[in-house]
Design a protein around this motif. Structure first.
Motif, mmCIF file in Angstrom:
data_model
loop_
_atom_site.group_PDB
_atom_site.id
_atom_site.type_symbol
_atom_site.label_atom_id
_atom_site.label_comp_id
_atom_site.label_asym_id
_atom_site.label_seq_id
_atom_site.Cartn_x
_atom_site.Cartn_y
_atom_site.Cartn_z
ATOM 1 N N GLN A 201 -9.186 -3.589 -3.244
ATOM 2 C CA GLN A 201 -8.873 -2.101 -2.903
ATOM 3 C C GLN A 201 -8.834 -1.799 -1.423
ATOM 4 O O GLN A 201 -9.965 -1.786 -0.933
ATOM 5 C CB GLN A 201 -9.693 -1.193 -3.880
ATOM 6 N N PRO A 202 -7.681 -1.730 -0.822
ATOM 7 C CA PRO A 202 -7.664 -1.564 0.681
ATOM 8 C C PRO A 202 -8.731 -0.288 1.072
ATOM 9 O O PRO A 202 -9.173 -0.437 2.133
ATOM 10 C CB PRO A 202 -5.986 -1.137 1.047
ATOM 11 N N ILE B 67 2.746 12.729 5.963
ATOM 12 C CA ILE B 67 4.065 12.317 5.010
ATOM 13 C C ILE B 67 3.749 11.546 3.920
ATOM 14 O O ILE B 67 4.344 11.864 2.952
ATOM 15 C CB ILE B 67 4.684 11.350 6.070
ATOM 16 N N MET B 68 2.630 10.842 3.786
ATOM 17 C CA MET B 68 2.167 10.019 2.576
ATOM 18 C C MET B 68 1.650 11.105 1.794
ATOM 19 O O MET B 68 1.724 10.795 0.324
ATOM 20 C CB MET B 68 1.344 9.006 2.984
ATOM 21 N N ILE B 69 0.955 12.173 2.332
ATOM 22 C CA ILE B 69 0.270 13.146 1.330
ATOM 23 C C ILE B 69 1.282 13.936 0.547
ATOM 24 O O ILE B 69 1.551 14.175 -0.304
ATOM 25 C CB ILE B 69 -0.300 14.145 2.190
ATOM 26 N N ILE C 285 0.847 -1.390 0.017
ATOM 27 C CA ILE C 285 0.028 0.119 -0.084
ATOM 28 C C ILE C 285 0.718 1.290 -0.032
ATOM 29 O O ILE C 285 0.689 2.181 -0.757
ATOM 30 C CB ILE C 285 -0.838 -0.047 1.252
ATOM 31 N N VAL C 286 1.658 1.280 1.004
ATOM 32 C CA VAL C 286 2.714 2.460 0.985
ATOM 33 C C VAL C 286 3.615 2.796 -0.347
ATOM 34 O O VAL C 286 3.796 3.931 -0.499
ATOM 35 C CB VAL C 286 3.572 2.214 2.168
ATOM 36 N N VAL C 287 3.901 1.710 -0.990
ATOM 37 C CA VAL C 287 4.844 1.703 -2.125
ATOM 38 C C VAL C 287 4.000 2.116 -3.227
ATOM 39 O O VAL C 287 4.171 2.733 -4.112
ATOM 40 C CB VAL C 287 5.744 0.784 -2.263
ATOM 41 N N ALA D 214 -9.727 9.304 0.713
ATOM 42 C CA ALA D 214 -9.519 7.858 1.060
ATOM 43 C C ALA D 214 -8.142 7.323 1.037
ATOM 44 O O ALA D 214 -7.888 6.434 1.830
ATOM 45 C CB ALA D 214 -10.518 7.050 0.277
ATOM 46 N N LEU D 215 -7.467 7.756 -0.225
ATOM 47 C CA LEU D 215 -6.060 7.256 -0.529
ATOM 48 C C LEU D 215 -5.259 7.786 0.829
ATOM 49 O O LEU D 215 -4.270 7.003 1.208
ATOM 50 C CB LEU D 215 -5.955 7.618 -1.953
ATOM 51 N N PHE D 216 -5.174 9.116 0.782
ATOM 52 C CA PHE D 216 -4.404 9.744 1.960
ATOM 53 C C PHE D 216 -4.674 8.826 3.389
ATOM 54 O O PHE D 216 -3.605 8.580 3.993
ATOM 55 C CB PHE D 216 -4.554 11.154 2.109
ATOM 56 N N HIS D 217 -5.842 8.775 3.547
ATOM 57 C CA HIS D 217 -5.967 7.926 4.838
ATOM 58 C C HIS D 217 -5.631 6.583 4.721
ATOM 59 O O HIS D 217 -5.043 6.004 5.928
ATOM 60 C CB HIS D 217 -7.666 7.888 4.966
ATOM 61 N N SER D 218 -5.809 5.638 3.863
ATOM 62 C CA SER D 218 -5.438 4.290 3.753
ATOM 63 C C SER D 218 -3.833 4.214 3.914
ATOM 64 O O SER D 218 -3.315 3.491 4.558
ATOM 65 C CB SER D 218 -5.992 3.804 2.456
ATOM 66 N N MET D 219 -3.101 5.313 2.763
ATOM 67 C CA MET D 219 -1.684 5.061 3.050
ATOM 68 C C MET D 219 -1.109 5.569 4.535
ATOM 69 O O MET D 219 -0.213 4.925 4.873
ATOM 70 C CB MET D 219 -1.067 6.146 1.876
ATOM 71 N N GLY D 220 -1.763 6.792 4.922
ATOM 72 C CA GLY D 220 -1.054 6.986 6.360
ATOM 73 C C GLY D 220 -1.273 5.937 7.222
ATOM 74 O O GLY D 220 -0.469 5.798 8.104
ATOM 75 N N THR D 221 -2.539 5.572 7.290
ATOM 76 C CA THR D 221 -2.754 4.474 8.410
ATOM 77 C C THR D 221 -2.113 3.071 8.337
ATOM 78 O O THR D 221 -1.657 2.600 9.293
ATOM 79 C CB THR D 221 -4.315 4.258 8.348
#
Length: 526
Positions: free
Chosen positions: A266-267, A394-396, A132-134, A361-368
């Protein structure tokens, strides 16, 4: 067309004020880290459906895939059917209920957390979080590019400034309000998207002389298909390409199957199921979600193909040629040339809503995922709310930086890439996790690794759309792709997902046979 700056400023100010107010409401009702991640697990069915749809359908569908439809025709509408069947019916009724039940029982707060707890495996949680992070920043950047391109075309605004505006406004309510703020704002944005796309459909058909005349005109343009497309299988904008031709393989394997099946894994969408109070809530969300998917991508793909009629009548050019060869610019150019000023502003808000709903949603998923499933798991400690917000930020920043270096005509491809990766890496293991009484950790881990590695190898060394710009194949083997046509246009998903499924089945069967033999030997010893 000159758009009234005052009209745009007033409408945008009202829109942003409502979004920030809804974000504030989410902030006020978020009391702790679990609320931040899962919105209290009591979200209303309508909000779940609208939030799910708004998260799923972004500027990637409207701008990116609308441009693909302008280039390759209405065959892409098959994707709408798959999205409704897999993305709504199968996802909510079959996958959603099991995910909600198991997630609530295990008190999972993210998709990697769910996988880690089902399999009792730190590796599964780390691996899912890492993918997810990558991988997710690629999709996130594509969403931002879609909205920024429209602002750039419409208002002659600097592209970099447009990206920063998107990121900054969305970041405010995601960082402070968590998933509840995301769901509230998504639902509001979904209503704007439905309104904007409905009006666009009506305007387009009226301007082209009605439904019948518009589609007949597009059918009659088959002889105008560029030689480069005709030689690779395209037969027109209202027909499917020749079967197994390069364009057919691209349309079917990358776009229709890649996104149509990829939605199940999709996470950022799976988490929505875990916010429902009960199974009835998921049942009630299905018709709303189905209608939303029919209207949003269905309209975008139809209008995208029909822009060829408009541009040929007005400029004597096909849509992609009129847009300077960039498919991502077709829809913005069409809106600016064909629609009245007030609708340009409304469509601007539609795109803002589409982009921001998915981005949030993507910002939230990546960050969490970063803070809970990598940082928190490594420290063996639940992250604090402050840490969670910091990792979201950070992910944003990572996603914004990536958007600066992405090439043109990337939106649809980046979306299909991420969804294909998720399907290959996650879908078999996720399916095994929620439907098997005794899921095998070894089988799931093997499947995830094989799916992800196979997807990457095919992307880097065979699929020409990625292998050529990446340059790894050329560096190591002196050629852009190591296999000849038609393999170069077969999407990595078509190779990686079956390998992932086969791996899971094989390891699971071997493990069961071994376990049975050990049990038999133990009984004989007794």
């Amino acid at each position: 067309m000159a758009v009234s700056t005052l009209m745009f400023a007033i409408c945008t100010a009202i829109y942003i004020a409502i979004v920030l107010f809804l974000g504030y409401m989410g902030f006020k009702r978020t009391k702790g880290t679990e609320d931040y991640m899962l919105a209290g697990r009591k979200v209303h069915p309508a909000l779940i459906a609208l939030s799910y749809g708004a998260t799923f359908i972004s500027t990637s569908a409207i701008i990116g895939f609308g441009g693909v439809a302008a280039n390759l025709g209405m065959g892409i509408i098959w994707l709408v059917g798959l999205n409704i069947f897999f993305g709504i019916f199968i996802a909510f009724i079959i996958y959603g209920k099991k995910t909600r039940q198991i997630g609530q029982k295990l008190k999972a707060v993210t998709f990697p957390d769910l996988m880690g707890k089902i399999y009792n495996s730190a590796f599964m949680q780390y691996a899912c979080g890492l993918i997810i992070v990558v991988g997710m920043p690629l999709y996130t950047s594509a969403v931002m590019i879609g909205g920024a391109r429209f602002i750039e075309t419409t208002f002659s605004m600097d592209y970099n400034l447009a990206l920063l505006i998107f990121a900054a406004i969305t970041a405010i309510y995601v960082i402070f309000g968590g998933l509840l703020a995301v769901i509230y704002t998504d639902s509001f944005q979904a209503i704007i998207m439905l309104l904007g796309m409905s009006i666009l459909l009506i305007f387009t058909y009226v301007s082209l002389g009605g439904v019948t005349n518009a589609h007949e005109a597009l059918s009659n343009m088959a002889s105008l298909v560029p030689a480069s497309l005709a030689s690779t299988g395209m037969t027109g904008w209202t027909t499917m390409p020749s079967m197994f031709s390069p364009i057919w393989l691209t349309l079917v394997t990358t776009i229709i199957l890649g996104v149509g099946i990829g939605v199940l894994a999709q996470p950022q969408l799976i988490v929505r199921f875990m916010t429902a109070k009960d199974d009835k809530a998921l049942n009630r969300a299905v018709p709303i979600g189905g209608f939303f998917i029919l209207m949003l991508p269905g309209v975008a793909y139809t209008i995208g193909a029909l822009t060829n009629v408009y541009f040929y009548e007005k400029m004597g050019k096909l849509a992609v040629a009129a847009a300077g060869g960039n498919t991502d610019s077709v829809i913005p150019l069409y809106i600016n040339m064909s629609m009245p000023d007030w609708f340009v502003v409304l469509f601007m808000l539609t795109l803002l809503a589409a982009a921001m709903s998915t981005l949030s949603a993507l910002f939230h998923s990546m960050g969490t995922a970063a803070v809970n499933d990598i940082w928190g798991r490594w420290r063996n400690k639940k992250p604090s709310l402050a840490e969670t917000k910091a990792f979201v930020l950070i992910m944003i920043i990572v996603s914004v930086l990536l958007a600066y270096i992405m090439p043109g005509s990337i939106i649809a491809r980046a979306t299909a890439m991420f969804m294909g990766l998720c399907a290959a890496a996650f879908l078999p293991a996720f399916t095994h996790a929620i439907f098997s009484k005794k899921p095998s950790t070894r089988a799931a881990a093997s499947s995830l690794v094989v799916g992800a590695v196979a997807w990457f190898l095919w992307t880097a060394f065979v699929h020409i759309k990625e292998s050529e710009p990446l340059g790894i194949s050329m560096l190591l083997f002196g050629q852009n792709a190591i296999l000849p046509m038609p393999w170069q246009v077969v999407d990595p998903l078509v190779i990686a997902l079956p390998l992932s499924i086969i791996t899971l089945a094989a390891v699971w069967m071997v493990e069961r046979v071994t376990t049975t033999k050990e049990e038999d030997a133990a009984e004989k010893a007794i």
